[in-house]
Design a protein around this motif. Structure first.
Motif, short mmCIF file in Angstrom:
data_model
loop_
_atom_site.label_atom_id
_atom_site.label_comp_id
_atom_site.label_asym_id
_atom_site.label_seq_id
_atom_site.Cartn_x
_atom_site.Cartn_y
_atom_site.Cartn_z
N MET A 869 -4.87 3.10 -1.29
CA MET A 869 -4.37 2.35 -2.57
C MET A 869 -4.40 0.93 -2.65
SD MET A 869 -1.32 5.53 -2.77
CE MET A 869 -0.84 4.88 -4.50
N ALA A 870 -3.96 0.41 -1.45
CA ALA A 870 -3.83 -1.00 -1.55
C ALA A 870 -5.34 -1.77 -1.74
CB ALA A 870 -3.12 -1.61 -0.22
N ASP A 871 -6.34 -1.10 -1.01
CA ASP A 871 -7.52 -1.56 -1.00
C ASP A 871 -8.20 -1.43 -2.54
OD1 ASP A 871 -7.50 -2.22 1.63
OD2 ASP A 871 -8.58 -0.44 2.20
N ASN A 872 -7.77 -0.42 -3.07
CA ASN A 872 -8.29 -0.41 -4.61
C ASN A 872 -7.48 -1.29 -5.59
OD1 ASN A 872 -9.97 1.51 -3.97
ND2 ASN A 872 -8.47 3.23 -4.04
N THR A 985 -2.15 -16.32 -6.40
CA THR A 985 -1.14 -15.19 -6.70
C THR A 985 -0.10 -15.23 -6.05
OG1 THR A 985 -0.82 -13.15 -7.57
CG2 THR A 985 -2.47 -13.44 -5.43
N GLY A 986 0.89 -14.70 -6.47
CA GLY A 986 2.21 -14.32 -5.65
C GLY A 986 2.24 -13.05 -5.46
N ASP A 987 0.94 -12.37 -5.40
CA ASP A 987 1.18 -10.81 -5.20
C ASP A 987 0.89 -10.55 -3.61
OD1 ASP A 987 1.16 -8.23 -5.40
OD2 ASP A 987 -0.36 -8.24 -7.37
N HIS A 988 0.70 -9.42 -3.15
CA HIS A 988 0.38 -9.04 -1.74
C HIS A 988 -1.19 -9.35 -1.61
CE1 HIS A 988 4.28 -7.55 -0.80
NE2 HIS A 988 4.30 -6.81 -2.13
N ILE A 989 -1.44 -9.77 -0.40
CA ILE A 989 -2.79 -10.17 -0.16
C ILE A 989 -3.83 -9.00 -0.34
CG2 ILE A 989 -2.81 -9.75 2.29
CD1 ILE A 989 -4.40 -12.37 2.78
N LYS A 990 -3.64 -7.77 0.08
CA LYS A 990 -4.38 -6.68 -0.18
C LYS A 990 -4.59 -6.28 -1.65
CE LYS A 990 -4.30 -3.73 3.88
NZ LYS A 990 -4.22 -2.28 4.48
N THR A 991 -3.66 -6.38 -2.29
CA THR A 991 -3.67 -6.13 -3.82
C THR A 991 -4.49 -7.24 -4.46
OG1 THR A 991 -1.46 -5.08 -4.13
CG2 THR A 991 -2.62 -5.80 -5.76
N ALA A 992 -4.18 -8.38 -4.22
CA ALA A 992 -5.14 -9.60 -4.55
C ALA A 992 -6.44 -9.53 -4.09
CB ALA A 992 -4.49 -10.82 -4.19
N SER A 993 -6.72 -9.01 -2.88
CA SER A 993 -8.20 -9.18 -2.51
C SER A 993 -8.90 -8.00 -3.26
CB SER A 993 -8.00 -8.81 -1.16
OG SER A 993 -7.61 -9.79 -0.23
N ALA A 994 -8.34 -6.89 -3.43
CA ALA A 994 -8.93 -5.62 -4.42
C ALA A 994 -9.46 -6.12 -5.43
CB ALA A 994 -8.09 -4.58 -4.15
N ILE A 995 -8.47 -6.98 -6.32
CA ILE A 995 -8.59 -7.27 -7.62
C ILE A 995 -9.77 -8.22 -7.61
CG2 ILE A 995 -7.87 -8.67 -9.77
CD1 ILE A 995 -6.74 -5.88 -9.52
N ALA A 996 -9.83 -9.18 -6.53
CA ALA A 996 -10.82 -10.18 -6.57
C ALA A 996 -12.13 -9.52 -6.24
CB ALA A 996 -10.31 -11.15 -5.32
N ARG A 997 -12.21 -8.58 -5.48
CA ARG A 997 -13.52 -8.15 -5.14
C ARG A 997 -13.93 -7.31 -6.63
NH1 ARG A 997 -11.57 -7.16 0.19
NH2 ARG A 997 -10.17 -5.30 -0.40
N GLU A 998 -13.08 -6.60 -7.31
CA GLU A 998 -13.51 -6.19 -8.56
C GLU A 998 -14.18 -7.04 -9.38
OE1 GLU A 998 -11.30 -4.05 -12.29
OE2 GLU A 998 -10.18 -3.92 -10.52
#
Length: 1322
Positions: A869-872, A985-998
């Motif tokens: 879920m975090a990876d997404n 971002t102030g968000d978590h790194i997994k969440t940020a990375s997923a959005i960045a990949r998208e």
């Protein structure tokens, strides 16, 4: 580790109440006997000394044997000793031992926690702009004086003490900069003093010091400097006292000379003789001065502790008589005043700019050639540019003016037991401030009492949603808690949106959050933009070229025996031709037009040069939330402990009537379907998970166009959660459900919690549903950054006939998945249909639990699901619950109530010894406040039944802030344009990375980094990161500024976005600062270069394209102008070298410059963008305006025009003056026509002119026509042509003009073809 027993000692030598013994050493003895050891000095103790003069030099607190210690290292002997408790002689009635703090009692964990925070800062102070060494030393001095000294805590954590010793040693040798003779800083003296006091007080500190090599101590202590000629009396006394302690406690340091450099030993010997009373004083000399509580947010302190620290009371406040002394110590509550630039200086700056001076010099040259019309035009350009420049600088100063407006003028304060309104400048730490709805906060406060208090902190954080405040302390090992997490604080200039509160002033003036930002903005200088630097360099180059040309041309003409005066006049005219007098005007107009076009694209430009700077941007550092994403959090997925996954439709819509919950397909035999919104039709796992989402929550959703419902006027209370709050939330939701579908909604509270509330509403189970069933909240443990969990306790009525009105209780918890899972002992498995009469029965007390024990396989399954879920790109929260015994809140098996009404706290009432400080006048004035409260420093006990342990795992819920439409395409365009997009971002790194990949920001092999990792790196180390990260997660505003400077140090041109006031320093430091128009604060907008009125990343990309267009047009203008002017210069030089009459007179040269320079050049400023503009790499900030390629283009074009004109001139018969005049007129017409044609050809630098629409730039057509008509007037109008020394030309001459234009067109197209073929950058 157990303390050693106290060593019996005479009362006269008891620690803290000793009678100093004076040594009978003559001055000559102390000077001459430089080899005497400390023992020799101490041997002179009088016989009356009870310890005996022949005894080995041991301080009274030292053990009988110096070797009864553990050996940590075979070569080092350490001493495991403790300071003895003072004897009865050290009473509070003694003036030496009096302190108003004598009744303060602290827990060991609390003391260690405070020291640990300061130890971390000791090693980070060089790279941390938020705190100074002075603040750290003040904080440590306060902890020592009022929480440790006097034997309160003789034993503390060894690791902390070891690092503290290292930190103090590191800083006690600091010397003042720019001093020829070494002079120690005040902070170094405090560190030295604290080193000695910790040596006296704490056993583990002594042990850590004993492990140090003597060479390390000799280097760090700098005893030779402290006893040198430039040292103070205090430094000398402290040095002697510390030598006595070290040589007495440790056998390995028994020879004091080993602690001092050889050249400094004589001075140290003198000091020991002069300060003999401190050789056996058994203490460090008092430093003097007030030791008041340091200014800090105190979010980790309990309210009673804060009240004692600041000598205040919630009932009476500070006494008025103490305010002057406190103001003298802390200073006034005013923000740092920005440096003011006078209007006269602003105007003077405009006229001393290099380009302006250049134009003024040209005007003087024009006057020298008696061309007063051209001089007037130039002076007008100078005046216009000065007006525009002054206006821009004046507006820029508004950012600083805005800071002064943020100071709150009045504050409601409690003093002497009465409430009054005072000027906020008069506030001091310790004042009690009362906050009412609609008021601004006058200083940084530690909230003590709140009643439904919510504060809008958008001015600091950019979040427009009001933050609910809670006075409960937050335990953390850092003082750098994000502002949004400081729920127990209120910050200067924020606004009370709702409720009331009472707070203790803990920071004022420059130390407030607003004060730090003010200092950062006023101290950060604005760098020159690339175009400003390049134009300045170009101007200097042209001046040098003009001067050299003037001398060369004059020399050639005079060498050919021409008239000296006429030769100088021609030379000056040519020199004038070199300088593009329209450069500043055209540049300003071009940028102004770019500003207008960008405003139409929702990008408002505040500073003209920023338009061009955008075109050379190599890095765009963008916020994620609201810029790259929609800024709306919504539930995307729910995974329950029975392995079922659910999705949410229209998850970001706040309308509770829109959207549903759907069951996802997990196997081929399943079919997706919408879940029924009925209690009997939902699985228990899903229902209770959504119950946690809804009830373990302090947010709500209300109508946008209606006022929030008020239940009743609340009284002032420190209870943040109670029944009335729950009822209020339920009533709000009832109104929400009954509202029409067309109503607009808004979330109140944290966006994450709002999304959870919406998720439960879409499933059909809002808070009101459970409230109608009688569910009532009775307890809460708020979320904090250490636990990463929030939990609430609810009670519900038992619906059985035998219940007799009883109730049952249950705990609901949510938080970080790993934290929730680690607190669970089981999970709720799949239940067969009919096993429960209602899904809610899973919460009721049963004889047999229905949950299953947590297994390793289930743990792995949850971890894998959470990771997926975090990876997404989802922000994942874990959900859990726990049953609690009915009617008591205790354990289910025991019949002993552990609920709120039956908690029996046992506290350690240990009485602390008195301080060694004498009472000050301020002590006496505030003594009543400091003594009236019982201590409350121990942690509040949680009822055992309500603890966040033995939970039952329910599931995971994933939240997402969806990406904005079009951002992915914009990121692709940036990559094609050679621009690197960085997500911050102030968000978590997994969440940020997923959005960045998208979005395409983070690609294969890319890198993401967290803010805490960034804190450990220097700016140079960040700049050298390979590959450079594309995602920075969990960052602070300080990290943003650090990132900007790191990128700039490696030669990048950076655009930085931001919205909160904290972002202002980074925005100002960036090459282009971009503020958000919707979410941004006024001060951020005023510090920025560009404001996005729609907060959209796509607008930044469009602005970059516009910036490139602006620079392209400026470059086209410069290339065009220099090509034309150089053609005139080369033509004159060629004729002079050949030895023929010059083809133009001085008047012709000036007329050609007037008609051919400005109109076509101005038209180039509005030229549309060339095709493929965003497919080029960005121009390097280091690259000048004129590159090798563009210089070659200028030379090629100018020589074509020169040779064509020279050929026409040489073909004429110039045998008599009349024929010579005609040849000059024809040459003038040829060159001027070629220059006008060059204006059309300059519309593109690489693209063929035939691929550009002829009418796409109508201003070029108008400009060329105007210039051509003026040329015709100068040739054919009688009288006027005589003034210009021209005469009419015939048809054959015009044929020659046309032929020359065709040749220029063909050669120009061949040149552009070569540029396209080679790919050379212009």
């Amino acid at each position: 580790m157990a303390d050693n027993p106290s060593i019996p000692q005479p009362e006269s030598e008891s620690l803290g109440n000793q009678s100093p013994t004076h040594l009978n050493l003559s001055q000559s003895d102390s000077i001459n006997n430089t080899d005497a050891s400390l023992n020799t000095v101490l041997a002179a103790t009088p016989a009356s000394d009870p310890t005996g003069s022949g005894h080995k030099n041991n301080l009274s607190f030292a053990p009988n044997t110096l070797h009864d210690i553990d050996h940590q290292h075979p070569d080092i002997v350490t001493t495991d000793i403790s300071v003895a408790t003072p004897l009865s002689g050290a009473q509070t009635s003694n003036a030496e031992g009096y302190s108003i703090y004598s009744n303060i009692k602290d827990g060991k964990v609390s003391i260690e926690h405070q020291i640990e925070i300061n130890v971390v800062d000791l090693f980070d102070v060089q790279g941390n702009k938020d705190i100074s060494l002075e603040e750290i030393m003040d904080s440590l001095r306060y902890v020592m004086e009022y929480r440790i000294k006097g034997g309160r805590f003789p034993s503390l954590d060894y690791d902390i003490m070891k690092r503290l010793a290292d930190g103090l040693l590191q800083h006690m040798g600091d010397v003042e900069k720019k001093k020829i003779r070494a002079k120690l800083t005040e902070e170094a003296d405090v560190a030295f003093q604290l080193f000695g006091e910790f040596l006296l007080e704490v056993k583990e500190f002594r042990q850590a010091v004993g492990e140090k090599p003597v060479s390390d101590l000799r280097y760090a202590l700098k005893l030779d400097v402290r006893c040198g000629s430039g040292s103070t009396e205090q430094e000398q006394k402290s040095a002697v006292a510390l030598i006595a302690l070290l040589t007495t406690i440790y056998p390995q340091f028994s020879d004091w000379r080993e602690l001092v450099k050889s050249e400094g030993q004589p001075n140290v010997q003198k000091c020991m003789s002069a300060n003999a009373e401190f050789v056996k004083a058994e203490k460090m000399p008092e430093m003097g001065g007030l030791i008041l509580a340091p200014q800090a947010l105190c979010f980790d302190r309990k309210i009673k502790r804060c009240l004692k620290m600041y000598r205040t009371s919630l009932e009476t406040g500070l006494p008025s008589e103490a305010i002057p002394d406190l103001q003298e110590h802390y200073g006034k509550n005013i923000l740092p005043q920005p440096p003011r630039t006078s209007i006269f200086k602003m105007i003077w700056t405009q006229f001393t700019d290099f380009m302006i001076l250049l134009l003024l010099a040209v005007a003087v040259l024009m006057a020298a050639t008696k061309d007063f019309i051209a001089m007037g035009v130039l002076l007008f350009v100078v005046l216009l540019n000065a007006v525009i420049g002054f206006t821009q600088e004046y507006k820029a100063g508004k950012a600083l003016d805005a800071l002064s407006k943020l100071t709150v003028p009045q504050a409601q304060v409690l003093r002497d037991g009465a409430t009054s309104m005072i000027n906020s400048e008069e506030l001091v730490p310790g004042d009690i401030v009362i906050l009412e709805e609609g008021e601004s906060v006058p200083a940084d406060l530690r909230l003590a009492e709140v009643s439904q208090l919510e504060i809008v902190e958008s001015i600091l954080t950019g979040e427009s949603v009001a933050v609910a405040k809670d006075p409960k302390e937050i335990k953390t090992l850092t003082r750098k808690l994000p502002l949004g997490d400081c729920k127990g604080n209120a910050f200067m200039s924020t606004v009370v949106a709702k409720g009331r509160g009472k707070g203790i002033v803990v920071r004022t003036g420059r130390l407030t959050e607003m004060g730090k930002i003010s200092a950062a903005i006023t101290g950060a200088g604005k760098m020159l933009t690339p175009v400003q630097r390049k134009l300045a360099n170009l101007g200097k180059l042209l001046v040098v070229f003009a001067i050299v040309l003037c001398f060369v041309m004059a020399g050639i003409l005079i060498a050919h025996h021409n008239d000296v005066k006429e030769s100088l006049k021609i030379a000056i005219s040519l020199a004038v031709s070199v300088i593009p007098e329209g450069l500043v005007a055209v540049t300003t107009v071009t940028m102004a037009l770019g500003v207008r076009r960008m405003a139409a694209r929702k990008a408002i430009v505040r500073t003209l040069p920023a338009v061009e700077t955008l075109g050379s941007v190599t890095y765009i550092c963008s916020d994620k939330t609201g810029t790259l994403t929609e800024g709306k959090m919504g539930a995307a997925e729910l995974w329950t402990s029975d392995g079922v996954a659910y999705g949410f439709t229209e998850s970001t819509s706040l309308d509770p009537n829109k959207g549903d919950v759907t069951r996802k397909i997990t196997s081929p035999d399943q079919k997706p379907h919408v879940m029924e919104k009925s209690l009997d039709m939902v699985p228990p796992q899903m229902l209770i998970s959504l119950m946690v989402s809804s009830l373990c929550n302090n947010s709500s959703v209300v109508q946008k166009d209606k006022e929030e419902m008020e239940t009743s006027e609340s009284s002032e209370t420190t209870v943040s959660i109670n029944l009335s709050e729950d009822e209020k939330a339920a009533e709000i939701e009832k109104v929400a459900e009954a509202a029409p579908v067309t109503v607009e909604w808004k979330g109140i509270g944290d966006p994450t919690e709002v999304a959870l509330v919406v998720a439960a509403q879409k499933a059909g189970f809002p808070k009101s549903f459970f409230h109608d069933l009688g569910y009532t909240r009775i307890y809460e443990q708020a979320f904090d950054s250490e636990r990463k969990v929030m939990s609430v306790v609810y009670k519900a009525p038992l619906d059985t006939p035998a219940s007799n009105g009883g109730h049952f209780e249950f705990v609901l918890a949510k938080g970080a998945p790993e934290e929730i899972l680690n607190r669970c002992i089981g999970y709720l498995p799949h239940l067969e249909a009919g096993s429960l009469s209602s899904p809610l029965d899973a919460l009721k007390p049963n004889k047999q639990d229905i949950h299953k024990p947590l297994t390793e396989e289930f743990y792995d399954q949850v971890s894998e699901t959470s990771g997926m879920m975090a990876d997404n790109g989802l922000r994942v929260l874990g959900l859990a619950f726990k049953k609690v015994k009915s009617n008591g809140g205790g354990a289910a098996e025991l019949h002993v109530g552990d609920g709120l009404d039956e908690i029996n706290k046992l506290k350690d009432e240990k009485e602390a010894p008195a301080s060694t400080l004498k009472p000050t006048r301020l002590d006496l004035m505030t003594a009543a406040n400091a003594q009236q409260l019982a201590d409350d420093d121990d942690d509040e006990e949680v009822p055992p039944g309500y603890s966040e342990s033995d939970l039952v795992f329910l599931g995971l819920i994933g939240l997402i802030d969806p990406a904005r439409a079009g951002v992915q395409e914009s990121v692709r365009i940036c990559k094609e344009a050679g621009i690197t997009v960085v997500m911050i971002t102030g968000d978590h790194i997994k969440t940020a990375s997923a959005i960045a990949r998208e979005l395409g920001i983070l690609e294969e092999g890319g890198r993401a980094i967290k803010g805490e990792e960034l804190d450990l790196l220097s700016e140079q180390a960040i700049a050298e990161l390979k590959p450079f990260p594309n995602v920075f997660a969990r960052v602070s505003p300080d990290n943003k500024l650090k990132l900007v400077t790191a990128l700039q140090s490696r030669g990048e041109s950076v655009a930085m976005t931001g919205d909160g006031v904290n972002d202002a320093p980074a925005i100002k430091a960036a090459n282009v600062g971009v503020a958000m128009g919707i979410a941004g604060t006024d001060i951020t907008k005023q510090a920025a270069d560009i404001v996005l009125s729609n907060d959209n990343f796509n607008t930044i990309v469009e602005a970059v394209e516009e910036g490139r267009r602006v620079f392209d047009n400026i470059l086209k203008f410069i290339v065009y102008l220099l090509s034309c002017n150089c053609a005139e210069i080369f033509l004159f030089l060629l004729c002079s070298i050949v030895g023929v009459e010059l083809p133009f007179t001085v008047v012709m040269v000036l007329w050609a410059n007037i008609i051919a320079d400005v109109p076509p050049a101005m038209a180039l400023g509005v030229e549309p963008a060339e095709p493929g503009l965003m497919s080029r790499d960005p121009r390097s900030p280091r690259r000048g305006i004129i590159t090798k390629t563009s210089f070659g283009v200028i030379m090629f074009q100018s020589w074509i025009m020169t040779l064509l004109t020279f050929g026409v001139y040489m073909l004429h018969d110039r045998s008599d003056p009349e024929k010579e005049s005609y040849a000059q007129s024809e040459s003038f017409t040829v060159l001027t026509s070629l220059q006008l044609l060059q204006g059309f050809l300059s519309r593109t630098m690489r693209t063929s002119v035939f691929k550009v629409s002829f009418t796409s730039n109508r201003w070029m057509i108008v400009g060329v026509l105007v210039s051509f008509v003026l040329m015709i007037i100068g040739i054919y109008v009688p009288g006027f042509n005589h003034v210009l020394e021209l005469q009419p030309i015939d048809g054959l001459s015009w044929v020659r003009v046309i032929v020359c234009c065709v040749i220029l067109l063909v050669l120009s197209e061949l040149e552009k073809l070569l540029l396209r073929f080679t790919g050379w950058a212009v």
